[in-house]
Design an enzyme around this catalytic site. Sequence first.
Site, PDB file in Angstrom:
ATOM      1  N   ASP A 171     -68.412  55.063 -80.656  1.00 30.89           N
ATOM      2  CA  ASP A 171     -69.237  55.652 -81.706  1.00 30.89           C
ATOM      3  C   ASP A 171     -68.480  56.694 -82.517  1.00 30.89           C
ATOM      4  O   ASP A 171     -68.559  56.727 -83.730  1.00 30.89           O
ATOM      5  CB  ASP A 171     -70.531  56.249 -81.110  1.00 30.89           C
ATOM      6  CG  ASP A 171     -70.283  57.159 -79.905  1.00 30.89           C
ATOM      7  OD1 ASP A 171     -69.107  57.406 -79.558  1.00 30.89           O
ATOM      8  OD2 ASP A 171     -71.269  57.612 -79.306  1.00 30.89           O
ATOM      9  N   ARG A 224     -80.608  57.802 -79.647  1.00 30.56           N
ATOM     10  CA  ARG A 224     -79.675  56.685 -79.828  1.00 30.56           C
ATOM     11  C   ARG A 224     -80.265  55.598 -80.720  1.00 30.56           C
ATOM     12  O   ARG A 224     -79.562  54.866 -81.397  1.00 30.56           O
ATOM     13  CB  ARG A 224     -79.335  56.035 -78.482  1.00 30.56           C
ATOM     14  CG  ARG A 224     -78.498  56.880 -77.555  1.00 30.56           C
ATOM     15  CD  ARG A 224     -77.960  56.009 -76.430  1.00 30.56           C
ATOM     16  NE  ARG A 224     -77.505  56.777 -75.273  1.00 30.56           N
ATOM     17  CZ  ARG A 224     -76.301  57.336 -75.166  1.00 30.56           C
ATOM     18  NH1 ARG A 224     -75.444  57.239 -76.159  1.00 30.56           N
ATOM     19  NH2 ARG A 224     -75.963  58.000 -74.093  1.00 30.56           N
ATOM     20  N   VAL A 267     -73.778  65.190 -84.241  1.00 26.64           N
ATOM     21  CA  VAL A 267     -74.611  64.146 -84.855  1.00 26.64           C
ATOM     22  C   VAL A 267     -75.251  63.236 -83.807  1.00 26.64           C
ATOM     23  O   VAL A 267     -74.737  63.087 -82.697  1.00 26.64           O
ATOM     24  CB  VAL A 267     -73.786  63.292 -85.851  1.00 26.64           C
ATOM     25  CG1 VAL A 267     -73.425  64.096 -87.078  1.00 26.64           C
ATOM     26  CG2 VAL A 267     -72.517  62.735 -85.193  1.00 26.64           C
ATOM     27  N   LYS A 318     -64.553  62.778 -86.435  1.00 26.49           N
ATOM     28  CA  LYS A 318     -64.961  64.157 -86.746  1.00 26.49           C
ATOM     29  C   LYS A 318     -63.735  64.966 -87.139  1.00 26.49           C
ATOM     30  O   LYS A 318     -62.767  65.026 -86.395  1.00 26.49           O
ATOM     31  CB  LYS A 318     -65.641  64.780 -85.521  1.00 26.49           C
ATOM     32  CG  LYS A 318     -66.773  65.703 -85.875  1.00 26.49           C
ATOM     33  CD  LYS A 318     -67.326  66.403 -84.660  1.00 26.49           C
ATOM     34  CE  LYS A 318     -68.530  65.700 -84.078  1.00 26.49           C
ATOM     35  NZ  LYS A 318     -69.170  66.515 -83.007  1.00 26.49           N
ATOM     36  N   ASP A 364     -76.036  60.136 -78.999  1.00 24.61           N
ATOM     37  CA  ASP A 364     -77.170  60.790 -78.339  1.00 24.61           C
ATOM     38  C   ASP A 364     -76.984  62.290 -78.181  1.00 24.61           C
ATOM     39  O   ASP A 364     -75.879  62.824 -78.301  1.00 24.61           O
ATOM     40  CB  ASP A 364     -77.341  60.205 -76.935  1.00 24.61           C
ATOM     41  CG  ASP A 364     -76.268  60.720 -75.976  1.00 24.61           C
ATOM     42  OD1 ASP A 364     -75.068  60.556 -76.290  1.00 24.61           O
ATOM     43  OD2 ASP A 364     -76.622  61.309 -74.944  1.00 24.61           O
ATOM     44  N   ASP A 394     -63.934  62.379 -81.413  1.00 25.69           N
ATOM     45  CA  ASP A 394     -64.176  63.822 -81.540  1.00 25.69           C
ATOM     46  C   ASP A 394     -62.895  64.542 -81.122  1.00 25.69           C
ATOM     47  O   ASP A 394     -61.999  64.713 -81.940  1.00 25.69           O
ATOM     48  CB  ASP A 394     -65.394  64.175 -80.679  1.00 25.69           C
ATOM     49  CG  ASP A 394     -65.760  65.650 -80.729  1.00 25.69           C
ATOM     50  OD1 ASP A 394     -65.470  66.303 -81.751  1.00 25.69           O
ATOM     51  OD2 ASP A 394     -66.344  66.160 -79.750  1.00 25.69           O
TER      52      ASP A 394
HETATM   53  P1  IMP Z   1     -63.991  62.658 -77.453  1.00 25.48           P
HETATM   54  O1  IMP Z   1     -63.439  62.185 -76.142  1.00 25.48           O
HETATM   55  O2  IMP Z   1     -64.034  64.157 -77.526  1.00 25.48           O
HETATM   56  O3  IMP Z   1     -63.339  62.051 -78.657  1.00 25.48           O
HETATM   57  O4  IMP Z   1     -65.488  62.318 -77.453  1.00 25.48           O
HETATM   58  C1  IMP Z   1     -65.934  61.088 -77.617  1.00 25.48           C
HETATM   59  C2  IMP Z   1     -67.294  60.965 -76.994  1.00 25.48           C
HETATM   60  O5  IMP Z   1     -68.055  62.183 -77.052  1.00 25.48           O
HETATM   61  C3  IMP Z   1     -68.039  59.974 -77.805  1.00 25.48           C
HETATM   62  O6  IMP Z   1     -67.948  58.706 -77.212  1.00 25.48           O
HETATM   63  C4  IMP Z   1     -69.450  60.504 -77.807  1.00 25.48           C
HETATM   64  O7  IMP Z   1     -70.166  59.904 -76.749  1.00 25.48           O
HETATM   65  C5  IMP Z   1     -69.355  61.972 -77.541  1.00 25.48           C
HETATM   66  N1  IMP Z   1     -69.556  62.785 -78.774  1.00 25.48           N
HETATM   67  C6  IMP Z   1     -68.610  63.447 -79.485  1.00 25.48           C
HETATM   68  N2  IMP Z   1     -69.134  64.062 -80.562  1.00 25.48           N
HETATM   69  C7  IMP Z   1     -70.448  63.765 -80.541  1.00 25.48           C
HETATM   70  C8  IMP Z   1     -71.538  64.094 -81.445  1.00 25.48           C
HETATM   71  O8  IMP Z   1     -71.419  64.789 -82.472  1.00 25.48           O
HETATM   72  N3  IMP Z   1     -72.756  63.599 -81.088  1.00 25.48           N
HETATM   73  C9  IMP Z   1     -72.953  62.821 -79.978  1.00 25.48           C
HETATM   74  N4  IMP Z   1     -71.957  62.487 -79.141  1.00 25.48           N
HETATM   75  C10 IMP Z   1     -70.718  62.958 -79.418  1.00 25.48           C
HETATM   76 MG    MG Z   2     -69.470  57.952 -75.967  1.00 26.39          MG
END
Ligand code: IMP
Ligand code: MG
Length: 177
Positions: free
Chosen positions: A93, A158, A146, A124, A152, A96
């Site tokens: 999705d 979701r 978001v 992001k 979620d 981040d």
């Molecule tokens: P990352 O490992 O920090 O890139 O995070 C990825 C995971 O964090 C994604 O698969 C999402 O499930 C969750 N996530 C990151 N940012 C958001 C947000 O703004 N809303 C909801 N879930 C997020």
């Molecule tokens: Mg995720």
Amino acid sequence: MRTLIEADEIERGVARLAAELNERYAGGSLTVLGVMTGSLMLLADLVRKLEMPLRVGVIQASSYRGTTEPGELRLSLDAMPDVVDQEVLLVDDIFDTGRTIDRLTEVVAARGARSVRSAVLLLKRGRSRVTRTPDFRVFEIPDEFVVGYGLDHRDRYRNLPYVAVLEPSDLDAEGTG
Ligand code: IMP
Ligand code: MG
């Protein structure tokens, strides 16, 4: 809650992504691995638009533990299909901090995939803590939390067909229910 990306914009974005992938993988085959649970909507919408011979599987990853800040990353690969010698596309999705995609790319490569690329609905801005970037992304968004279209907060929202910013006042109103 403030709508950031309308449902019809998402639909057009996913169609653009599918066209890009159909071109990139033309003549080959692809194993799409959806990162559960956030990729559910994108996975379902995207794979129906892909034209190459395709396998679909899922991986479970979670890093959000009830707050909006990432916690420890947990992976469960029990449901993952065999990827030996496959061209693999991870679908998630959002990118981040990038830790989820970064780790999963390493793990899938270590299992013998021929190639591992990643596609995300959202990137992001200004949050990444890894050097890797997603190979395909549909939208770039500002640094806000978001929900919707798979994303979620505490497993809620979701099902929204659009992407919305969850504001601090929404969190207060949400309570524990
Ligand atoms: P990352 O490992 O920090 O890139 O995070 C990825 C995971 O964090 C994604 O698969 C999402 O499930 C969750 N996530 C990151 N940012 C958001 C947000 O703004 N809303 C909801 N879930 C997020
Ligand atoms: Mg995720």
